[in-house]
Write an enzyme that holds these catalytic residues in place. Structure first.
Site, short mmCIF file in Angstrom:
data_model
loop_
_atom_site.label_atom_id
_atom_site.label_comp_id
_atom_site.label_asym_id
_atom_site.label_seq_id
_atom_site.Cartn_x
_atom_site.Cartn_y
_atom_site.Cartn_z
N LYS A 123 0.86 -1.14 -0.11
CA LYS A 123 -0.06 0.24 0.01
C LYS A 123 0.93 1.39 -0.05
CE LYS A 123 -0.32 0.13 5.13
NZ LYS A 123 -1.32 0.17 6.15
N ARG B 106 -11.45 1.00 14.51
CA ARG B 106 -11.56 1.54 13.20
C ARG B 106 -12.10 0.82 12.16
NH1 ARG B 106 -4.99 1.89 11.71
NH2 ARG B 106 -4.91 -0.43 11.20
N TYR C 206 14.00 31.68 6.90
CA TYR C 206 12.67 32.34 7.30
C TYR C 206 12.62 32.17 8.94
CZ TYR C 206 10.61 31.99 2.73
OH TYR C 206 10.37 32.24 1.34
N MET D 189 10.16 25.46 1.22
CA MET D 189 9.20 24.84 0.43
C MET D 189 10.15 23.96 -0.58
SD MET D 189 6.37 25.56 -2.39
CE MET D 189 5.08 26.02 -1.00
#
Length: 382
Positions: A46, A140, A268, A316
């Site tokens: 998966k 779940r 930043y 980013m």
């Protein structure tokens, strides 16, 4: 277990970040895990094979001890069929309006967690081979214990008329990464009750699977006829008891280098300031590619044979590395993670630095990162 030594790539190959998968590591892990299993091994691929390429991991695992494949969605299962894989495939997490007909037409087996899903399969894909899914303690996916007897009776009624064939019963342990946790004994007990209940309803499931990677390595009592192993195929042992081979490497080239004075803030928010005159190397990889953004001052990469600290916030598209007085040049390549055999950080290191699971690290790399396998033209990138 195999070892992979990361070599410095040619500058001409350093076009951008590169992710390299080593099938030999997957093969070694599969053999080890199959040797621990008391029954068959289902290779779970998966999430694109935990970020390593579902088809690559599936083919390798099947060649080295796995006998079947597992995925979550029908789409994942059909992609394996489209790639030419013909081993048994189980899909176990789908909405009630999933394309069950296409799955059954492709020979994909389906997990059924409740009566609504079973009725949807009967209505759209008669003749399906199904695994009844019991919730064994996670609250779940899977049928609640109170609903399990009626689900078994409904499945048996459909089986009598030839509309479905119940071939399996499945569950999942909540705390298998902590082998002594009492929830594991409770999960084993609930699963055993679920199998007895299914048999009492007249079902004869030939496949019974409860254990995933951690329980495969630590809890033989949970193995039954089959174990489901996904994370372990690519090097993750959630139990922390067994050394597996990491199968992924990630590299990025240096795109620029600058000398800065003591007191120069970086990135930043100016979260890091150079304590001395130093050289900074810029890598063209960032949080859009899968790196965590907030750097707690622990992350490192391997460059010129030494660990170098990541400084400032990851952007980013960019990550800054402090290389001290080393005369690093643009085009040289940093190893962000790998098997650890050359001193580079491993996925486990990144997971520890950012307090996440290795699964999160390995499945997080985005589509801008070029991908390849050992033995292809991207080999030198690893």
């Amino acid at each position: 277990m195999t070892t992979t030594t990361l070599t410095r790539p040619r500058v001409s190959d350093a076009a951008g970040p590169r992710l390299l998968v080593d099938p030999a590591a997957v093969a070694a892990n599969t053999r080890l895990l199959a040797g621990r299993a008391r029954g068959d091994l289902m290779a779970v691929v998966k999430a694109d094979g935990f970020g390593h390429g579902a088809v690559t991991v599936a083919r390798t695992a099947l060649a080295h001890g796995a006998t079947s494949l597992g995925v979550t969605t029908v789409a994942e299962a059909l992609a394996l069929r489209d790639a030419g894989l013909r081993a048994p495939v189980l899909s176990w997490l789908n909405p009630v309006d999933a394309d069950f007909a296409s799955a059954v037409a492709a020979g994909v087996e389906l997990a059924v967690p409740d009566a609504a899903h079973l009725r949807a399969v009967l209505d759209t894909a008669p003749g399906a081979r199904v695994h009844l899914h019991l919730d064994t303690g996670l609250a779940r996916d899977g049928a609640e214990p109170a609903a399990w007897p009626s689900l078994c009776r409904l499945a048996r009624s459909a089986e009598r008329t030839g509309r479905v064939r119940v071939v399996g019963v499945m569950g999942h342990l909540a705390c298998a990464d902590r082998p002594r946790h009492p929830a594991n004994a409770e999960g084993r007990s609930r699963f055993a009750w679920g199998v007895r209940t299914a048999r009492a309803a007249g079902l004869r499931p030939s496949v019974r699977h409860l254990a995933a990677t951690a329980a495969t390595l630590t809890d033989p009592r949970s193995h039954h006829t089959t174990v489901r192993v996904g994370a372990g195929l690519v090097g993750i042992d959630p139990s922390g008891t067994t050394r597996l081979a990491w199968a992924m490497s990630l590299t990025a080239p240096v795109v620029s280098v600058r000398r800065v004075r003591a007191g120069t803030p970086v990135g930043y928010g100016h979260t890091w300031t150079a304590p001395r005159a130093t050289t900074l190397a810029l890598l063209p990889v960032g949080y859009a590619d899968g790196l965590p953004r907030a750097v707690p001052g622990r992350a490192e990469v391997l460059l010129r044979g030494r660990r170098r600290p990541v400084v400032g916030r990851v952007s980013m598209d960019q990550t800054v590395v402090d290389v001290g007085d080393e005369p690093v040049r643009p085009g040289e390549v940093a190893v962000l993670l790998g098997p650890g055999t050359g001193g580079e950080p491993t996925p486990e290191d990144w997971a520890d630095w950012f307090d996440v699971l290795p699964h999160e690290v390995l499945t997080g790399f985005g589509p801008r990162v070029a991908r390849g396998t050992v033995g292809t033209s991207l080999r030198d990138a690893g």
